[in-house]
Design an enzyme around this catalytic site. Structure first.
Site, PDB file in Angstrom:
ATOM      1  N   ASP A 129       7.021  65.386 120.666  1.00 28.54           N
ATOM      2  CA  ASP A 129       5.691  64.726 121.454  1.00 28.54           C
ATOM      3  C   ASP A 129       4.981  65.995 121.733  1.00 28.54           C
ATOM      4  O   ASP A 129       5.636  66.472 122.121  1.00 28.54           O
ATOM      5  CB  ASP A 129       5.755  63.492 122.822  1.00 28.54           C
ATOM      6  CG  ASP A 129       4.810  63.267 122.868  1.00 28.54           C
ATOM      7  OD1 ASP A 129       3.553  63.382 122.406  1.00 28.54           O
ATOM      8  OD2 ASP A 129       4.998  63.508 124.761  1.00 28.54           O
ATOM      9  N   CYS A 132       5.274  67.429 125.344  1.00 29.33           N
ATOM     10  CA  CYS A 132       6.694  67.047 125.992  1.00 29.33           C
ATOM     11  C   CYS A 132       7.246  69.142 125.697  1.00 29.33           C
ATOM     12  O   CYS A 132       7.110  69.068 125.341  1.00 29.33           O
ATOM     13  CB  CYS A 132       7.683  66.000 125.374  1.00 29.33           C
ATOM     14  SG  CYS A 132       9.109  66.763 125.434  1.00 29.33           S
ATOM     15  N   CYS A 135      10.145  69.628 124.229  1.00 31.88           N
ATOM     16  CA  CYS A 135       9.780  69.339 122.577  1.00 31.88           C
ATOM     17  C   CYS A 135       9.404  70.547 122.410  1.00 31.88           C
ATOM     18  O   CYS A 135      10.231  71.011 121.753  1.00 31.88           O
ATOM     19  CB  CYS A 135       9.112  68.018 122.000  1.00 31.88           C
ATOM     20  SG  CYS A 135       9.077  66.463 122.382  1.00 31.88           S
ATOM     21  N   ARG A 159       4.782  59.787 123.234  1.00 32.11           N
ATOM     22  CA  ARG A 159       5.169  58.700 124.535  1.00 32.11           C
ATOM     23  C   ARG A 159       4.046  57.744 125.900  1.00 32.11           C
ATOM     24  O   ARG A 159       4.749  57.376 125.296  1.00 32.11           O
ATOM     25  CB  ARG A 159       5.907  59.900 125.995  1.00 32.11           C
ATOM     26  CG  ARG A 159       6.843  60.273 125.494  1.00 32.11           C
ATOM     27  CD  ARG A 159       7.236  61.572 126.616  1.00 32.11           C
ATOM     28  NE  ARG A 159       6.315  62.444 126.910  1.00 32.11           N
ATOM     29  CZ  ARG A 159       6.652  63.572 127.257  1.00 32.11           C
ATOM     30  NH1 ARG A 159       7.670  63.287 128.641  1.00 32.11           N
ATOM     31  NH2 ARG A 159       5.679  64.049 127.903  1.00 32.11           N
TER      32      ARG A 159
END
Length: 244
Positions: A129, A132, A135, A159
């Site tokens: 994502d 994120c 991430c 998300r």
């Protein structure tokens, strides 16, 4: 895109049909109690559990439940089988096998793939994502991952859901002329013009993530189907894959 969605639905229905030797009345009885209290939950009966009288029921985008045949009792958590030399997580073993099949069915052309310059020694598939933080942190270690010979394959998992701002951001990467460069730029915090092309695979990836038990990002699926939730350093993945 349509072919990928058809394959996704086909895998879901085929696995459900093969795993659940129950008639409609039995299936309804198993899920009726939970559905009466939480009608918002999407439930899939996997089949009989390893303990007689219980059934495994997957909450889509949630845990596996162990439900009585009359649907009046359930518990969640891990069910272990005692074997010589250790304990086996029954749900994890089954899910790993299912995920490996599902992963193999995904067309690599729908992914954003970063290939190592050294000979490939392993593959990790990452549900990611743009918004994120972990991430982004994992992506900053991309060069280190590649140096171990790990090919990194990205699938989109906004998300906030399909149609959200996060969806539009990550679709912009997949719709770019150079998806790899666009994804790296977005993860670095750069703003790119929104570009949501009609044939982007983000919704299909998001649905696949739900089938595989993904509930957050990053979620990493290894080649054997095992799911590694959350960030770990590149060196930890190398150790996990035996590449130290």
């Amino acid at each position: 895109m349509k072919l990928f969605l058809s394959l996704l639905v086909g895998l879901w229905l085929a696995s459900a049909a093969a795993a659940v030797p129950l008639n409609t009345e039995q299936r309804n009885a198993i899920t009726a109690g939970i559905a009466s209290v939480r009608p918002d939950l999407e439930l899939r009966i996997i089949g009989p559990a390893a303990i007689a009288g219980l059934y495994e029921v997957q909450v889509i985008n949630g845990p596996v439940l162990y439900v009585s045949a009359d649907g009046e009792h359930f518990f969640d958590g891990s069910l272990f089988k005692i074997e010589q030399g250790g304990f086996v997580d029954m749900a994890a073993a089954r899910l790993n096998a299912e995920r490996a099949v599902q992963l193999a069915a995904i067309d690599p052309s729908s992914m954003i793939i970063y290939q190592p310059k050294v000979p490939r020694r392993a593959v990790m598939t990452v549900f990611t994502d743009i918004d994120c933080g972990y991430c982004r942190k994992l992506h900053r270690e991309l060069d280190e991952l590649l140096s171990y010979g790990i090919e990194v394959r990205y699938l989109a998992y906004p998300r906030a859901g399909v149609g959200s701002e996060s969806f539009r951001k990550i679709a912009t990467a997949w719709c770019a002329a150079d998806p790899n460069a666009a994804l790296t730029a977005l993860k670095a915090g750069e703003a790119l013009p929104t570009n949501v092309c009609a044939d982007n695979p983000v919704a299909a990836h998001f649905a696949m993530g739900g089938m595989m038990g993904v509930s957050g990002t990053p979620a990493i699926v290894l080649e054997d189907g095992s799911l590694v939730p959350g960030y770990q350093p590149a060196a930890a993945f190398a150790a996990m894959l035996g590449l130290e």
